[in-house]
Enzyme design. Structure first.
Site, PDB file in Angstrom:
ATOM      1  N   ASP A 324       0.780  -1.316   0.059  1.00 24.19           N
ATOM      2  CA  ASP A 324      -0.045  -0.070  -0.005  1.00 24.19           C
ATOM      3  C   ASP A 324       0.876   1.227  -0.147  1.00 24.19           C
ATOM      4  O   ASP A 324       1.835   1.266   0.381  1.00 24.19           O
ATOM      5  CB  ASP A 324      -0.938  -0.035   1.384  1.00 24.19           C
ATOM      6  CG  ASP A 324      -1.833   1.202   1.356  1.00 24.19           C
ATOM      7  OD1 ASP A 324      -2.746   1.149   0.332  1.00 24.19           O
ATOM      8  OD2 ASP A 324      -2.071   1.853   2.257  1.00 24.19           O
ATOM      9  N   GLU A 353       1.566   0.309  -4.823  1.00 24.62           N
ATOM     10  CA  GLU A 353       0.667   1.206  -5.244  1.00 24.62           C
ATOM     11  C   GLU A 353       1.274   2.737  -5.025  1.00 24.62           C
ATOM     12  O   GLU A 353       1.644   3.065  -3.939  1.00 24.62           O
ATOM     13  CB  GLU A 353      -0.541   1.133  -4.272  1.00 24.62           C
ATOM     14  CG  GLU A 353      -1.570   2.058  -4.493  1.00 24.62           C
ATOM     15  CD  GLU A 353      -2.358   2.798  -3.464  1.00 24.62           C
ATOM     16  OE1 GLU A 353      -3.449   3.044  -3.632  1.00 24.62           O
ATOM     17  OE2 GLU A 353      -1.600   2.555  -2.218  1.00 24.62           O
TER      18      GLU A 353
END
Ligand code: CA
Length: 615
Positions: A324, A353
């Site tokens: 993330d 990400e």
């Protein structure tokens, strides 16, 4: 509190008397023979630590300002036998605590485990919203948020068992990997369903299941040819994380004199002209008041998180990690993490990400990009946000010099920047932004064009649960809009979209299209490894090929309104001259004359090209 979920299930009586010892076990014959344990208990740093186990030594003890923590560096010699290492904590001659620390044997070929790659189609699931296989675990004693299916931001009760029960549905559509939004404990008072505010890095949220349930789910997936990609979050934890009441060090978190939110400007991390002030706000500002920002410059914390990743890979048998908010933590710490994981598992894969929509800025983050500042992220794969933006817009616009289909072409033309374009994850949809069906104006034909493109262009494919059901929502007012419950996932649901009978005609049309597309992709070497050649879009037609020395597939994206177009293939002669016929992989139709190919309005045609009649 016990930390003994693992020892108690595998080794009978749990002898762990410390409040925490993390990790709670390790493995012999890891490539890196060192391990740092974090021991947590009242005044634990005032004890003397000893162990007596052949091949295992204590190399160093690290005390921090908080006397309730002690960091114990172990050295585990190669060829040490598996077994329980008994670790004793003394004060003078008095035994204060004694802990069994299991050293396990590694599964066969663990270090050579394959990661996900361009042969994979990933199905993203938000576990709380997919299927409630076990209503009995919806509420947990001692956990702060109770289930409330009526609340858009509440916990709805979906769990690992629900996913496990529907693997056939996922497998039949042709998916080969699953990415779950974080499954680790989120014992937060509100909005804990999404998983991104972790309160215990070593524990699956009890409302989703147990650690053992997760491991079993991964095993079951693997048996069905489905890889598991685990979502991890290092930038922040939840503000109800257990260590928040008693932080190990003063610099465990990034903190400003007053609450400071991140400016979310990821360009500051690679911008040669960025001010220190802006950069600090990007990387040290908090994501949210409920998400304390972790300081990865703190080496004990960084090491803790690195070991946590390795622990999950080894324990659960992972095939990949999705990290993330990749550029938000300290970038050097993240590079050390990536390097360390890939050192332990050279065939593994990890996708970051980095929500950056320009290739020029995004390429900074892929492994081995020759950054002028010398930075190497060591991260193999990235979520392809520039492509995502292009796919959203391409089919809604008239094709001009730089709009419409040219967007797809132009994004790919920037691929010279990426060290490894095939390791980009192509995703038309995820849990953070509007549904694909929304972006294509609820137009089924456009939706199919996006899917066909995403599945046949270079890279790894990732879709999102509910795309196949035409789930809608712009995600602007509320993220709950784009994270709806899968119909049929809950006992008593009015419809069951896991079955053909429970789906609408339109939904079935998409499920069938996706099933053909992904099952073709699954077995198509030319998509997995083939080169790409594309032709500048003209006349609302974008034509490209994937090819190897042996085979080729032709894709025609036709975004025009004219029916029954005949595409003259003369322009594509540099590839097509090698082929005499083809097969439409969606309809199965044979094409015996390749000089003109029929293409209907707003359609994607995918043709497997063959060299001779007998193939
Ligand atoms: Ca449940």
């Amino acid at each position: 509190m016990t930390q003994g979920f693992f020892t108690s299930t595998l080794f009978g009586k749990n002898k762990t008397e410390l409040k925490k010892l993390e990790p709670a076990n390790w493995w012999v014959d890891m490539k890196v023979p060192t391990l740092q344990l974090m021991a947590y208990d009242n005044l634990i740093s005032e004890t003397q630590v000893t162990l007596d186990y052949p091949g295992v030594e204590i190399r160093q003890l690290t005390k921090v300002n908080n006397p309730n923590y002690l960091f114990i560096d172990l050295f585990i010699k190669p060829e040490t036998h598996p077994g329980n290492v008994s670790i004793s904590f003394h004060q003078g001659k008095k035994l204060i605590k004694q802990v069994d620390f299991p050293l396990l044997e590694r599964p066969n070929n663990s270090s050579n485990r394959p990661g996900f790659n361009a042969s994979d189609a990933i199905y993203l699931i938000m576990p709380d919203r997919f299927a409630n296989g076990n209503p009995a675990n919806d509420d947990q004693p001692g956990m702060l948020e109770k289930a409330n299916r009526k609340a858009p931001y509440g916990r709805h009760g979906g769990d690992l068992q629900g996913i496990s029960e529907h693997l056939d549905y996922i497998q039949k559509m042709g998916f080969t990997a699953i990415w779950l939004n974080p499954v680790q404990e989120n014992n937060q008072p509100r909005s804990s369903y999404h998983g991104y505010a972790i309160t215990d890095y070593y524990k699956v949220d009890a409302r989703l299941g147990s650690n053992e349930d997760f491991k079993q789910l991964v095993d079951k997936c693997n048996q069905k040819g489905i890889k598991m990609i685990m979502d991890m979050v290092f930038n922040h934890c939840g503000h109800f994380h257990w260590w928040m009441d008693d932080l190990p060090t003063e610099d465990w978190l990034n903190q400003f004199p007053e609450f400071t939110r991140s400016n979310y400007r990821l360009s500051t991390v690679s911008d040669p002209y960025a001010s220190q002030d802006d950069l600090a706000k990007t990387t040290q500002g908090w994501f949210d008041t409920s998400m304390p920002d972790l300081n990865l410059c703190q080496p004990l914390l960084l090491n803790y998180l690195i070991q946590n990743s390795i622990w999950w890979i080894e324990y659960a048998g992972l095939s990949g990690i999705r990290m993330d908010t990749y550029p938000y933590p300290d970038k050097d710490g993240m590079a050390i993490w990536a390097q360390r994981i890939m050192q332990e598992y050279p065939q593994f894969n990890m996708v970051g990400e980095a929500w950056i929509s320009q290739t020029s800025k995004l390429a900074y983050w892929q492994k081995d990009f020759p950054n002028r500042d010398g930075y190497n992220s060591h991260l193999p794969s990235l979520m392809d946000f520039p492509m995502y933006e292009a796919m959203k817009a391409a089919f809604n616009e008239k094709t001009t010099w730089d709009k419409g289909l040219l967007r797809l072409y132009d994004v790919l033309a920037d691929d010279h920047l990426y060290p490894d374009p095939m390791n980009m994850v192509v995703f038309p949809e995820n849990h953070d932004a509007g549904r694909l069906f929304h972006f294509v104006g609820k137009n089924l034909k456009k939706l199919k064009m996006v899917l066909a493109f995403a599945a046949t262009t270079r890279g790894i494919l990732q879709l999102y649960y509910g795309s196949e059901l035409l789930m809608d929502g712009d995600g602007l007012k509320s993220h709950a809009d784009i994270r709806k419950d899968f119909p049929g996932g809950w006992p008593g649901d009015k419809t069951n979209a896991f079955t053909k009978e429970g789906r609408t005609k339109q939904q079935n049309e998409v499920v069938e299209f996706m099933t053909r597309l992904l099952n073709y992709r699954k077995n198509s070497e030319v998509i997995h490894t083939g080169k790409l050649i594309h032709f500048i879009p003209e006349d609302e037609l974008y034509v490209y090929f994937r090819y190897t020395d042996e085979e080729a597939v032709m894709v025609i994206l036709n975004n025009s309104k004219a029916e029954n177009k005949k595409v003259n293939t003369k322009r594509f002669n540099e590839i097509m001259r090698y082929f005499t016929q083809g097969t439409n992989i969606i309809t199965g139709e044979k094409i015996t004359d390749l000089s003109f190919i029929k293409s209907s309005a707003k359609s994607a045609t995918i043709i497997e090209l063959n060299k001779n009649q007998d193939d």
